[in-house]
Design an enzyme around this catalytic site. Structure first.
Site, PDB file in Angstrom:
ATOM      1  N   THR A  68       3.782   6.925   6.354  1.00 50.75           N
ATOM      2  CA  THR A  68       2.923   5.758   6.120  1.00 50.75           C
ATOM      3  C   THR A  68       3.547   4.493   6.713  1.00 50.75           C
ATOM      4  O   THR A  68       3.231   3.379   6.291  1.00 50.75           O
ATOM      5  CB  THR A  68       2.655   5.557   4.609  1.00 50.75           C
ATOM      6  OG1 THR A  68       3.915   5.310   3.957  1.00 50.75           O
ATOM      7  CG2 THR A  68       1.980   6.761   3.983  1.00 50.75           C
TER       8      THR A  68
ATOM      9  N   ASN B  39      -5.332  -3.854  14.257  1.00 56.07           N
ATOM     10  CA  ASN B  39      -5.113  -4.997  13.351  1.00 56.07           C
ATOM     11  C   ASN B  39      -3.933  -5.857  13.794  1.00 56.07           C
ATOM     12  O   ASN B  39      -3.926  -7.061  13.622  1.00 56.07           O
ATOM     13  CB  ASN B  39      -4.965  -4.536  11.881  1.00 56.07           C
ATOM     14  CG  ASN B  39      -3.797  -3.584  11.662  1.00 56.07           C
ATOM     15  OD1 ASN B  39      -3.078  -3.233  12.593  1.00 56.07           O
ATOM     16  ND2 ASN B  39      -3.622  -3.161  10.420  1.00 56.07           N
TER      17      ASN B  39
ATOM     18  N   GLU C 136      -3.043  -0.640  15.952  1.00 55.85           N
ATOM     19  CA  GLU C 136      -2.716  -0.723  14.519  1.00 55.85           C
ATOM     20  C   GLU C 136      -1.206  -0.960  14.375  1.00 55.85           C
ATOM     21  O   GLU C 136      -0.429  -0.544  15.247  1.00 55.85           O
ATOM     22  CB  GLU C 136      -3.155   0.604  13.868  1.00 55.85           C
ATOM     23  CG  GLU C 136      -2.937   0.702  12.370  1.00 55.85           C
ATOM     24  CD  GLU C 136      -1.525   1.109  11.994  1.00 55.85           C
ATOM     25  OE1 GLU C 136      -1.080   0.725  10.896  1.00 55.85           O
ATOM     26  OE2 GLU C 136      -0.857   1.789  12.797  1.00 55.85           O
ATOM     27  N   PHE C 137      -0.778  -1.557  13.271  1.00 53.09           N
ATOM     28  CA  PHE C 137       0.626  -1.959  13.093  1.00 53.09           C
ATOM     29  C   PHE C 137       1.620  -0.806  13.272  1.00 53.09           C
ATOM     30  O   PHE C 137       2.580  -0.913  14.041  1.00 53.09           O
ATOM     31  CB  PHE C 137       0.806  -2.602  11.706  1.00 53.09           C
ATOM     32  CG  PHE C 137       2.209  -3.036  11.405  1.00 53.09           C
ATOM     33  CD1 PHE C 137       2.758  -4.166  12.015  1.00 53.09           C
ATOM     34  CD2 PHE C 137       3.000  -2.318  10.521  1.00 53.09           C
ATOM     35  CE1 PHE C 137       4.061  -4.566  11.744  1.00 53.09           C
ATOM     36  CE2 PHE C 137       4.302  -2.712  10.238  1.00 53.09           C
ATOM     37  CZ  PHE C 137       4.831  -3.841  10.857  1.00 53.09           C
ATOM     38  N   ASN C 138       1.429   0.305  12.551  1.00 52.04           N
ATOM     39  CA  ASN C 138       2.447   1.372  12.575  1.00 52.04           C
ATOM     40  C   ASN C 138       2.627   1.967  13.976  1.00 52.04           C
ATOM     41  O   ASN C 138       3.747   2.289  14.366  1.00 52.04           O
ATOM     42  CB  ASN C 138       2.087   2.489  11.587  1.00 52.04           C
ATOM     43  CG  ASN C 138       2.222   2.057  10.136  1.00 52.04           C
ATOM     44  OD1 ASN C 138       2.941   1.113   9.830  1.00 52.04           O
ATOM     45  ND2 ASN C 138       1.501   2.733   9.253  1.00 52.04           N
TER      46      ASN C 138
ATOM     47  N   ASP D  28       0.828  -1.212   0.000  1.00 57.44           N
ATOM     48  CA  ASP D  28       0.000   0.000   0.000  1.00 57.44           C
ATOM     49  C   ASP D  28       0.863   1.263   0.000  1.00 57.44           C
ATOM     50  O   ASP D  28       0.467   2.288  -0.564  1.00 57.44           O
ATOM     51  CB  ASP D  28      -1.001  -0.003   1.162  1.00 57.44           C
ATOM     52  CG  ASP D  28      -0.366  -0.293   2.496  1.00 57.44           C
ATOM     53  OD1 ASP D  28       0.662  -0.987   2.557  1.00 57.44           O
ATOM     54  OD2 ASP D  28      -0.888   0.198   3.506  1.00 57.44           O
ATOM     55  N   ASP D  29       2.062   1.188   0.590  1.00 62.35           N
ATOM     56  CA  ASP D  29       2.998   2.318   0.481  1.00 62.35           C
ATOM     57  C   ASP D  29       3.322   2.550  -0.995  1.00 62.35           C
ATOM     58  O   ASP D  29       3.429   3.697  -1.444  1.00 62.35           O
ATOM     59  CB  ASP D  29       4.317   2.016   1.216  1.00 62.35           C
ATOM     60  CG  ASP D  29       4.118   1.684   2.673  1.00 62.35           C
ATOM     61  OD1 ASP D  29       4.357   2.539   3.521  1.00 62.35           O
ATOM     62  OD2 ASP D  29       3.727   0.531   2.961  1.00 62.35           O
TER      63      ASP D  29
ATOM     64  N   HIS E  65      -4.312   0.847   2.596  1.00 65.76           N
ATOM     65  CA  HIS E  65      -4.297   1.905   3.611  1.00 65.76           C
ATOM     66  C   HIS E  65      -3.617   3.213   3.172  1.00 65.76           C
ATOM     67  O   HIS E  65      -4.192   4.296   3.265  1.00 65.76           O
ATOM     68  CB  HIS E  65      -3.532   1.424   4.860  1.00 65.76           C
ATOM     69  CG  HIS E  65      -3.948   0.101   5.382  1.00 65.76           C
ATOM     70  ND1 HIS E  65      -4.987  -0.044   6.269  1.00 65.76           N
ATOM     71  CD2 HIS E  65      -3.478  -1.144   5.155  1.00 65.76           C
ATOM     72  CE1 HIS E  65      -5.120  -1.327   6.570  1.00 65.76           C
ATOM     73  NE2 HIS E  65      -4.224  -2.008   5.912  1.00 65.76           N
ATOM     74  N   ASP E  66      -2.344   3.102   2.794  1.00 64.69           N
ATOM     75  CA  ASP E  66      -1.483   4.293   2.758  1.00 64.69           C
ATOM     76  C   ASP E  66      -1.873   5.375   1.751  1.00 64.69           C
ATOM     77  O   ASP E  66      -1.721   6.577   2.050  1.00 64.69           O
ATOM     78  CB  ASP E  66      -0.022   3.869   2.566  1.00 64.69           C
ATOM     79  CG  ASP E  66       0.498   3.046   3.737  1.00 64.69           C
ATOM     80  OD1 ASP E  66      -0.112   3.128   4.829  1.00 64.69           O
ATOM     81  OD2 ASP E  66       1.495   2.331   3.575  1.00 64.69           O
TER      82      ASP E  66
HETATM   83  C1  BDR Z   1      -0.259  -0.174   7.939  1.00 65.21           C
HETATM   84  O1  BDR Z   1       0.700  -1.190   8.260  1.00 65.21           O
HETATM   85  C2  BDR Z   1       1.373  -1.604   7.115  1.00 65.21           C
HETATM   86  O2  BDR Z   1       1.342  -2.987   7.011  1.00 65.21           O
HETATM   87  C3  BDR Z   1       0.735  -0.931   5.925  1.00 65.21           C
HETATM   88  O3  BDR Z   1       1.705  -0.560   4.963  1.00 65.21           O
HETATM   89  C4  BDR Z   1       0.058   0.280   6.529  1.00 65.21           C
HETATM   90  O4  BDR Z   1       0.920   1.393   6.571  1.00 65.21           O
HETATM   91  C5  BDR Z   1      -1.649  -0.712   8.149  1.00 65.21           C
HETATM   92  O5  BDR Z   1      -1.818  -1.120   9.469  1.00 65.21           O
HETATM   93 CA    CA Z   2       3.015   1.411   5.329  1.00 62.60          CA
END
Ligand code: BDR
Ligand code: CA
Length: 316
Positions: A130, A164, A170-172, A17-18, A245-246
């Site tokens: 992102t 997630n 969330e991951f980031n 997605d980036d 997402h990004d």
């Molecule tokens: C985010 O985490 C990464 O896996 C994706 O690139 C996005 O930035 C979504 O949670």
């Molecule tokens: Ca990302």
């Protein structure tokens, strides 16, 4: 509404997605991409930096400089997301990724972010992170004057609903919660484009066939990305269509009316055993008029995909 061309820096960890976010920025005439900075996240700093160079090569944007950023989060150990992004960080089906035709600049990403913000006119550069927020946090600690020079920080990360990576986070924001706390805590405008919004940006088969119909290299690249992303997202998180997402953050910079936002105080949980990395939005606040943070709530899905597909088409 007419807006001048917006200068942006994408701080990223490509990442499927980036990659689409980069293509959107490159192909949209209202955006000037000053450079890419990389951060370990979806995969190691080496792999995501290599992937960034490949994306620029596919787009024919070999004039955009790439700066390598921090090798690890401020406190946490390195965490990567192979289950979603594969062994390379940008697993792809049916498309041969080129060897990069560009190299990485010598300067460190954090130094370059600071120098660029101090050099450009105040209020003209938007930061679009992102990935995990380590580079941005380091930049603001290195040179606090960048806070008043940035136009805004429009980041993909966080969630005010379910996470997630964990049920809460969330991951980031989970990969580097301390960095996220620094970025959310500074007195600059922050727009959090989190999962609440990005889970509306689903790459359906119809979206994929629009990319395929372009008949271009960048279009085929997107098809290959989405194919791999679909399978991985199905296996890892049960999605039929993967959330892209990004590019939602870039779309907001291009046209804020594509993304509805609400001003609300935001903070990052650092200590909870089950909630570390969670972004907490305090919707109880009755008058958020002096609040510098906001969250994205609703995406105009049709206009979003039109923006992305038009941009990819322009790249040929
Ligand atoms: C985010 O985490 C990464 O896996 C994706 O690139 C996005 O930035 C979504 O949670
Ligand atoms: Ca990302």
């Amino acid at each position: 509404m007419w807006l001048p061309v917006r200068k942006i820096i994408i701080d990223c960890d490509p990442g499927h997605d980036d990659a689409v976010a980069i293509l959107l920025a490159l192909g949209n005439p209202d955006i000037e991409l000053l450079g890419l900075t990389t951060i370990g996240g979806n995969h190691t700093i080496d792999k995501v930096t290599h992937n960034a160079l490949q994306v620029l090569t596919i787009a024919g944007a070999t004039n955009v400089p790439v700066y390598r950023g921090a090798t690890r989060p401020l406190i946490n150990e390195v965490v990567t997301a192979e289950d979603i992004h594969g062994d390379t960080g940008m697993e792809i089906h049916g498309y041969d990724l080129p060897e990069p035709e560009v190299g990485v600049e010598d300067e460190h990403a954090v130094r370059w972010i600071v120098d660029t913000l101090m050099r450009e006119e105040p209020g003209t550069v938007t930061l679009v992170p992102t990935g995990p927020l380590t580079n941005i946090a380091l930049a603001v600690r290195m040179e606090p004057r960048i806070v008043s020079r940035v136009r805004e920080v429009v980041l993909m990360g966080g969630a005010y609903g379910t996470g997630n990576w964990t049920a809460s986070a969330e991951f980031n924001t989970w990969v580097d919660p301390e960095a996220a706390a620094i970025v959310f805590g500074e007195d600059w405008p922050v727009v959090m484009v989190g999962l609440d919004l990005t889970h509306q940006a689903l790459a359906t088969p119809e979206v994929e066939s629009r990319f395929a119909a372009l008949g271009t290299s960048a279009g085929d690249f997107c098809v290959g990305l989405i194919d791999a992303f679909r399978r991985n997202y199905k296996d890892a998180q049960g999605f039929d269509n993967p959330p892209v997402h990004d590019p939602c953050a870039v779309a907001y910079v291009i046209d804020p009316s594509v993304v509805e936002t609400v001003a609300v105080p935001l903070s990052v949980e650092l200590t909870g055993a089950l909630t570390r990395g969670r972004t907490v939005a305090d919707f109880r606040v009755l008058d958020p008029s002096d609040c510098n943070t906001s969250v994205a709530t609703r995406l105009d899905v049709e206009r979003f995909w039109d923006l992305v597909i038009d941009a990819v088409q322009r790249l040929g």
